[in-house]
Structures are given as C-alpha cells and as structure tokens.
Design a protein around this motif. Structure first.
Motif, PDB file in Angstrom:
ATOM      1  N   ARG A 180       0.816  -1.226   0.000  1.00  0.00           N
ATOM      2  CA  ARG A 180       0.000   0.000   0.000  1.00  0.00           C
ATOM      3  C   ARG A 180       0.849   1.275   0.000  1.00  0.00           C
ATOM      4  N   ASN A 181       2.101   1.175   0.458  1.00  0.00           N
ATOM      5  CA  ASN A 181       3.002   2.332   0.422  1.00  0.00           C
ATOM      6  C   ASN A 181       3.968   2.300  -0.759  1.00  0.00           C
ATOM      7  N   ALA A 182       3.727   1.351  -1.653  1.00  0.00           N
ATOM      8  CA  ALA A 182       4.586   1.230  -2.839  1.00  0.00           C
ATOM      9  C   ALA A 182       3.757   1.565  -4.068  1.00  0.00           C
ATOM     10  N   ASN A 183       3.961   2.769  -4.595  1.00  0.00           N
ATOM     11  CA  ASN A 183       3.267   3.190  -5.803  1.00  0.00           C
ATOM     12  C   ASN A 183       4.117   4.224  -6.527  1.00  0.00           C
ATOM     13  N   ASN A 184       3.728   4.542  -7.745  1.00  0.00           N
ATOM     14  CA  ASN A 184       4.528   5.459  -8.558  1.00  0.00           C
ATOM     15  C   ASN A 184       4.648   6.843  -7.921  1.00  0.00           C
ATOM     16  N   GLN A 185       3.583   7.292  -7.249  1.00  0.00           N
ATOM     17  CA  GLN A 185       3.604   8.634  -6.671  1.00  0.00           C
ATOM     18  C   GLN A 185       4.627   8.745  -5.544  1.00  0.00           C
ATOM     19  N   LEU A 186       4.593   7.787  -4.623  1.00  0.00           N
ATOM     20  CA  LEU A 186       5.549   7.833  -3.507  1.00  0.00           C
ATOM     21  C   LEU A 186       6.966   7.521  -3.978  1.00  0.00           C
ATOM     22  N   ALA A 187       7.093   6.602  -4.939  1.00  0.00           N
ATOM     23  CA  ALA A 187       8.421   6.283  -5.475  1.00  0.00           C
ATOM     24  C   ALA A 187       9.030   7.511  -6.140  1.00  0.00           C
ATOM     25  N   GLN A 188       8.224   8.202  -6.923  1.00  0.00           N
ATOM     26  CA  GLN A 188       8.713   9.410  -7.589  1.00  0.00           C
ATOM     27  C   GLN A 188       9.104  10.477  -6.569  1.00  0.00           C
ATOM     28  N   ARG A 189       8.266  10.620  -5.547  1.00  0.00           N
ATOM     29  CA  ARG A 189       8.549  11.618  -4.507  1.00  0.00           C
ATOM     30  C   ARG A 189       9.863  11.307  -3.796  1.00  0.00           C
ATOM     31  N   PHE A 190      10.075  10.044  -3.461  1.00  0.00           N
ATOM     32  CA  PHE A 190      11.297   9.673  -2.756  1.00  0.00           C
ATOM     33  C   PHE A 190      12.522   9.814  -3.652  1.00  0.00           C
ATOM     34  N   MET A 191      12.439   9.249  -4.854  1.00  0.00           N
ATOM     35  CA  MET A 191      13.618   9.235  -5.729  1.00  0.00           C
ATOM     36  C   MET A 191      14.002  10.650  -6.172  1.00  0.00           C
ATOM     37  N   GLN A 192      13.019  11.458  -6.547  1.00  0.00           N
ATOM     38  CA  GLN A 192      13.349  12.829  -6.927  1.00  0.00           C
ATOM     39  C   GLN A 192      13.838  13.626  -5.732  1.00  0.00           C
ATOM     40  N   GLY A 193      13.227  13.354  -4.581  1.00  0.00           N
ATOM     41  CA  GLY A 193      13.675  14.025  -3.361  1.00  0.00           C
ATOM     42  C   GLY A 193      15.118  13.691  -3.031  1.00  0.00           C
ATOM     43  N   PHE A 194      15.485  12.426  -3.195  1.00  0.00           N
ATOM     44  CA  PHE A 194      16.862  12.014  -2.918  1.00  0.00           C
ATOM     45  C   PHE A 194      17.828  12.675  -3.885  1.00  0.00           C
TER      46      PHE A 194
END
Length: 479
Positions: free
Chosen positions: A274-288
């Motif tokens: 439920r915490n693995a989706n394109n929106q959160l992945a994009q937020r984390f990876m771009q944030g990093f």
C-alpha cells in the motif's frame, strides 16, 4: 529499542521535472533476476542515454559485463553469498574467479573498479550463516587482485545492510556497530580501511515504513515536513541523513574517521504494497536526487554522496519472501519504460530516457472465460498455480491492481502465467475456465502486461527457458 531507532535502521532490503545541479556520478543497481531480461546492449544504452556513470552488478553476469565493454561506465561486480565459502577456503578458487570475471573483462575494456564480496552477509535474519566466511573470502579476493596486478585499480568492498549498526539512544551520535557482530565488523572494516577500500551500506527508509505502522511517513522523504530530531544541536529532518550519520559515528568511534562510504542501494518500490506506488516512489527518488545535488552531503559529513539507485529495472523472478514489493524496485519497468518523471540531472532531457527498439509479443491476453463461474472448483487451484509460476504481486490491498473484482483477479493471474510462458497456447488452457482475447483487459492503474520477446544470450538460457516451461506443464497436468 527506541521509537526513533526503529526509523533509523532498515532490515534489508504529482509528476514533475525539476532543475538539478549535476550529481557526482550517480549509479544504478542492475539486477538480472528476470524471466524476460532486456538484451544487455539495450540496458547499457539506457545507462549511457540517461547519463548513469556507474553500475552495480550482483554477480559476474557475462552478458552484462561484455556489453559494458568500451562504455566507460564504472562497474562494481558482485560475488553472491553462496560463493563465499568457496572463496574463503580456496585461494586458487579466488584467483580463478578474479581471472575470469575481472581480469578478462578489464582486458576487453570493461571499467571494473570494485568487487562486492557478498551482499548483506551480516544481515540479522541470516543468523550468522556468513560470519566466518566473509572476511577470509574478502582477504583471498584482495590477494588475488594484487597477484593479478589489479590492486591499485580494483578495490574490494562488502555491501552491508544498515542493520549492522545501531543507536542505543536513537540518535546518530550514539551509533556503533551491532553488539552481536561488533568484533566481526571491526576486523572486516579494519581490513577494508587498510586496503583503501570503502564501507558500503544499503539504506531503505521504505523498509522501516513497511515493518512499522507507527513510522512517521514524512520522515522517509526529503521535503522537510517531518518533525526535526535534535542530536546535540545537529538537526535531522529525514531518515537517510540520520541513518548515514549513524554509520559515520560508528566508524569514527572505532578509529575509521576518514573512511569512504558508498550507499550501495537506495530506492522506493512502485507496487506490491500500500506504500509502494509510482507517486511515492517518484517523490522519494526525486527528493533524494535533489537532496544530494550540489554535493551538500549530510549534517555530519558534507561533500558528494556516492550512491547506487535501487534499482534500474523491475525483476519478476526475485524472491518475494521480504514482501511482494521486491519485484518492483526499478525506476524502469520490465520493458525499459520509465514509470514516472525523474530528473537524474545527468542528461539534457531532464527526464528518464526509455529503452529503444524493445520488441513485444503479440497483443493478446489470457483471461477468465465469460461463461466460467467463480464457484468452479478448478478456479482456486488454477489461480494458485498461475500465481506460483507467474507474478501476482500487483494484486492485493493498496496495489496497482487492488481494485479488480474477483473475475479480474483470476484473469490477471492467468495472463501473468501466459505472458511469462511467451504466450504459448498451452499456457492458457486452464481447464474450461480460460480463453485468449485480443481485447486489452487493463483497467485503471492495473496493467495486464504483454511480455517482451525473449532474449537468448546463449543456448543455456534458451534450454533453461524451454525446460522450465515443460516442467511446469507436466506439473499442471498432474494437478
């Protein structure tokens, strides 16, 4: 264990474009546990097109290494854990491995710079399995590199899980190596340091969120929205910085003040939880990427962060024992297409560049027959079989296919098995309940994939693929 400490350690493992200063050589993990891998040449072109200057391999895959020749891409080649005992017990085996998997490829212009000896061998869930073989294997590989004249160029390292260190008070300044492996870590780190090798660590905020429902979500990301943690005047607003600096403290306390650090894996999966989706992945990876741009580093250690994103491409044959998300870490999907907008700051496009020339199988799918009934006794058995040999990790609560109805779930399972077996007619002959259609059953966020054409890097892979299918068919007929 303190609440913050749970955030600090991990157990393993709206789209936008932003302007980034050039990052100091971001790398990517290239795993090969896929039923239908992209041709290695295609992957290498993806790496170069996206400006990725470093790649980390989990083994010494010949096809991948050959394709990397003359690319200029810096390579970390891996020795799997199941080979550690052999490398530890036989200097001759270590020399043979180095000759075949390092020297020969360097002679063919592969820019190998590191050998990763094992992968997270001191992980607590391994219960000490590799404690006594890791350091001897490391020493033998180092000696073999020196004997081959590669000592100054190729460095050894051991990618560790972040659980090899801990904090007794829950803040970075209390960081030290885990009590039960403290002596092992000191010996291994001392050897690395004496040979000019870096300490490699894998850091996963997602895993902390996955295992702890009380984990403060904002602390996993880099937006500065989390409640700050004060460590003697040093403020932390994200888990990555706190985790990294806990390692820095652990190294300093044990006499390794200036030791180099590589982040061997960092990423966020896009499906399977439920915490693995394109929106959160994009937020984390771009944030990093934005966080490490400009070489700001962490509060305790400023300067460039040496990191390998995890991972480049999804792998549909990875073990799902840690969780269904394991097959969805890629920033690219199985076919080399970007999942979301991500600016690595490494090319002029400001976005991920997809794989070129990907060839797909025909546009047809295996689905549940309209006339079939859900109470048919063969349905449950057929779905269980299809999911065991296919990939149903996108089904479930909060996943990309979580909103499918019961018939949709059955069809997804059937199609996964069908595509994985190259759309063979026999792979869509579940007894009286399946049929082949040319109408795309995809719905909303749930994609019923069409597999790419199989790549046969050699007769062995071809034979293995055919044998696996025939074996599965026999098993199915015996059900």
């Amino acid at each position: 264990m303190g609440f913050f400490q749970l955030w600090l350690i991990s157990l393993v493992t709206i789209p936008f474009l932003c302007s980034l200063e050039s990052v100091n050589g971001i790398g990517a993990n290239w795993g090969t546990q896929s039923s239908h891998p992209l041709p290695p040449e295609t992957v290498v072109k993806m790496l170069t097109d996206n400006g990725i200057q470093k790649v980390k391999l989990f083994d010494a895959d010949y096809g991948a290494l050959k394709a990397l020749g003359k690319s200029g891409i810096e390579v970390m080649v891996g020795i799997p854990n199941d080979m550690l005992a052999t490398m530890a017990s036989s200097m001759k085996a270590a020399e043979k491995w180095v000759s075949k998997n390092v020297s020969d490829h360097i002679n063919n212009n592969v820019n190998i710079r590191y050998v990763a000896v094992g992968n997270e061998p001191f992980l607590s869930t391994y219960n000490g399995t590799f404690l006594k073989t890791t350091l001897p294997a490391l020493q033998n590989i180092q000696a073999a590199l020196i004997k081959a004249g590669l000592g100054p160029k190729v460095k050894v390292t051991v990618p560790q899980n972040a659980d090899v260190y801990e904090s007794s008070t829950g803040v970075p300044s209390s960081g030290d190596f885990r009590t039960d492996i403290h002596d092992f870590m000191i010996q291994l780190t001392k050897f690395l340091n004496e040979n000019g090798s870096p300490f490699t660590v894998n850091i996963y905020p997602f895993i902390s969120l996955y295992i702890d429902s009380n984990f403060p979500v904002e602390y996993a990301f880099f937006d500065g929205n989390a409640a700050p943690v004060n460590d003697g005047g040093t403020t932390y607003t994200n888990m990555f910085d706190a985790n990294y600096d806990t390692l820095v403290w652990a190294l300093q306390k044990n006499g390794f003040t200036n030791m180099g650090i590589i982040v061997g894996e960092i990423g966020w999966p896009s499906d399977g939880d439920r915490n693995a989706n394109n929106q959160l992945a994009q937020r984390f990876m771009q944030g990093f990427m934005s966080h490490i741009a400009g070489n700001k580093g962490t509060p305790l250690r400023t300067g460039p962060i040496d990191a390998y994103l995890f991972s480049l491409i999804d792998e549909d044959e990875k073990s799902i024992q840690p969780g269904n998300f394991e097959r969805h870490w890629g920033v690219f999907s199985y076919d080399g297409q970007p999942k979301y907008a991500l600016n690595l700051g490494m090319n002029n496009a400001g976005a991920l560049i997809p794989a070129n020339g990907v060839k797909y199988l025909q546009k047809k799918w295996c689905v549940m027959k309209d006339s079939a009934r859900l109470d048919d006794p063969s349905i449950a058995q057929s779905v269980s079989y299809a999911c065991a040999l296919g990939d149903c990790t996108s089904l479930g609560y909060g996943t990309s296919c979580g909103d499918l109805d019961a018939r949709g779930n059955v069809s997804y399972a059937f199609n996964s098995y069908y595509q994985k077996n190259d759309q063979a007619d026999e792979a869509c002959k579940f007894p009286n309940v399946s049929t082949i259609t040319k109408e795309d059953p995809s719905k909303g966020t749930c994609q019923f994939n069409i597999m790419i054409e199989p790549y046969y890097g050699g007769a062995n892979r071809s034979f293995q693929s055919i044998w696996s299918f025939l074996l599965g068919l026999v098993m199915f007929l015996l059900l």
